[in-house]
Write a protein that holds these residues in place. Structure first.
Motif, PDB file in Angstrom:
ATOM      1  N   ILE A 226      -4.051  -8.945   3.324  1.00  0.00           N
ATOM      2  CA  ILE A 226      -4.436  -7.617   2.850  1.00  0.00           C
ATOM      3  C   ILE A 226      -3.255  -6.655   2.915  1.00  0.00           C
ATOM      4  O   ILE A 226      -3.026  -5.854   2.000  1.00  0.00           O
ATOM      5  N   LEU A 227      -2.482  -6.741   3.993  1.00  0.00           N
ATOM      6  CA  LEU A 227      -1.317  -5.874   4.115  1.00  0.00           C
ATOM      7  C   LEU A 227      -0.268  -6.194   3.049  1.00  0.00           C
ATOM      8  O   LEU A 227       0.391  -5.297   2.514  1.00  0.00           O
ATOM      9  N   THR A 230      -1.426  -4.653  -0.117  1.00  0.00           N
ATOM     10  CA  THR A 230      -1.206  -3.213  -0.041  1.00  0.00           C
ATOM     11  C   THR A 230       0.261  -2.872  -0.296  1.00  0.00           C
ATOM     12  O   THR A 230       0.579  -1.890  -0.981  1.00  0.00           O
ATOM     13  N   ALA A 234       1.817  -0.406  -3.018  1.00  0.00           N
ATOM     14  CA  ALA A 234       2.435   0.815  -2.503  1.00  0.00           C
ATOM     15  C   ALA A 234       3.937   0.889  -2.702  1.00  0.00           C
ATOM     16  O   ALA A 234       4.498   1.991  -2.691  1.00  0.00           O
TER      17      ALA A 234
END
Length: 420
Positions: A226-227, A230, A234
């Motif tokens: 998930i990171l 992200t 981002a």
């Protein structure tokens, strides 16, 4: 490793293939976009009809929906990826040639269908080329592959954009111009025929269900998945905010369209290409983690060039070229690292599907921040808006720091093995 070794990464068939395939990827884009709009305008179509034609680019947004088919079903010739590349390139050449044979005034519906087919074949070609490049390039070549791919892509957009408009402005008819573009597209099939096969041959998914479900299952089973997703979203978000309304901003600051066009389209493009190549060379020395961090910081800080323009008030050509040059130079470096990150995140069995999904996420900011930018400019003013764009980049940089161990592991060289 001496300085000469940093450039040696560019001198092999894999990198040459990445550059020419970048050209093949970029060529159809303007033919269903800005160049098509010019043809429709010359044909006397009204603005409402021309506006509807902007929707033919939707396949580029939704290409991940059929990417599992490319992973699952290899062509019976030229290997798992090159067979699909050859098929899409010939299909593109045929569809572009058929468009050239029609008058949009008298065959509007057929013309629209063909334009949609060109976009569909082009988006499919993008999926295959991304997968091929990811599987073919060695770990140390990813930055160089991304840089030359961007260079080829930009040259293709000039060919089907600026060159096509010049040809159609008195030298050739629109029909003949599209036939020239179709011939160039057909010539790209030769690039595919002479491109090398990946050294690692991976087994295709055994079923369509596996091709659809397993790429997601495999990715989300990783630690920090998930990171990582992200981070993909981002990393260039600050860049996306800064660039979303840049033309409107420069017009508001008193610059004329000719100044903006020459700075953005010519000087900016050169700076982007130089940034891409500089990023590739530095990535050979620094690796993925350090490159992501340094280039990300530069991306954020160069947004302040627009902040300086906003503070200065009166138009200044020197400040304009400084801001656009800095932003595009850093943006080219950041794009090189970002594409290398996407390559490193793909499992070779599902490269087409995973890269298509990851690239769709990476484009999230570029596609969707526009409306929010308008409200923020009204609320904050132009100068504070560009300061905000720097702040938006900070979470992505913090994620790079937090994921240092994971990114370093992704960047570790892997020994080629052939799967039966």
């Amino acid at each position: 490793m001496n300085f000469q070794n940093y450039f040696a990464v560019f001198s092999n068939r894999r990198i040459a293939a990445a550059m020419f395939l970048g050209f093949a990827s970029g060529l159809p884009l303007a033919l269903t976009g800005s160049t098509l709009q010019a043809w429709l305008s010359d044909a006397g179509l009204d603005i409402k009809t021309i506006a509807w034609f902007t929707l033919v680019g939707q396949p580029y947004t939704w290409k991940f929906l059929w990417s599992p088919l490319i992973d699952r079903f290899p062509m019976p010739f030229l290997g798992r990826r090159r067979g699909w590349m050859l098929l899409t390139q010939l299909a593109l050449a045929g569809a572009i040639a058929f468009m050239g044979g029609l008058d949009p005034q008298t065959h509007l519906a057929t013309f629209a269908v063909l334009a949609l087919l060109v976009a569909f074949f082009s988006a499919t070609q993008d999926v295959v080329i991304d997968a091929y490049r990811t599987e073919t390039l060695h770990q140390t070549e990813r930055g160089a592959g991304a840089a030359v791919g961007v260079f080829g892509y930009r040259m293709a957009m000039l060919t089907s954009g600026a060159l096509a408009l010049i040809l159609a402005d008195g030298f050739l008819s629109w029909q003949q111009t599209y036939w020239v573009m179709a011939a160039i597209m057909a010539a790209m099939a030769l690039v595919t025929l002479f491109s090398p096969e990946p050294e690692v041959i991976h087994q295709a998914p055994r079923s369509l269900r596996e091709a659809i479900i397993e790429p997601l299952h495999e990715f989300f089973s990783r630690d920090g998945a998930i990171l990582l997703l992200t981070l993909v979203v981002a990393y260039k978000l600050g860049d996306a905010f800064a660039g979303s309304l840049s033309t409107k901003f420069l017009l508001d600051m008193g610059y004329v369209k000719t100044q903006i066009g020459s700075a953005n389209k010519i000087f900016g493009m050169i700076a982007t290409i130089l940034g891409g190549f500089a990023g590739a060379v530095l990535m050979v020395r620094w690796g993925l983690y350090r490159s992501l961090l340094v280039f990300g910081v530069l991306q954020a800080l160069t947004n302040l060039g627009y902040w300086l323009i906003a503070l200065h008030g009166a138009p200044s050509l020197g400040l304009l070229y400084f801001a656009i040059g800095g932003e595009n130079l850093a943006g080219g470096m950041g794009t090189t690292a970002a594409v290398a990150l996407l390559m490193s995140l793909c499992n070779p069995r599902f490269t087409a599907t995973q890269f298509a999904l990851l690239s769709a996420l990476a484009a999230f900011g570029r596609v969707y921040v526009g409306p929010a930018s308008g409200y923020l400019v009204v609320a904050l003013g132009w100068a504070n808006f560009f300061v905000f764009s720097v702040a938006v980049a900070v979470p992505g940089l913090l994620l790079v720091l937090f994921l240092r161990k994971t990114i370093t592991t992704l960047d570790a060289p892997k020994t080629p093995l052939t799967e039966e």
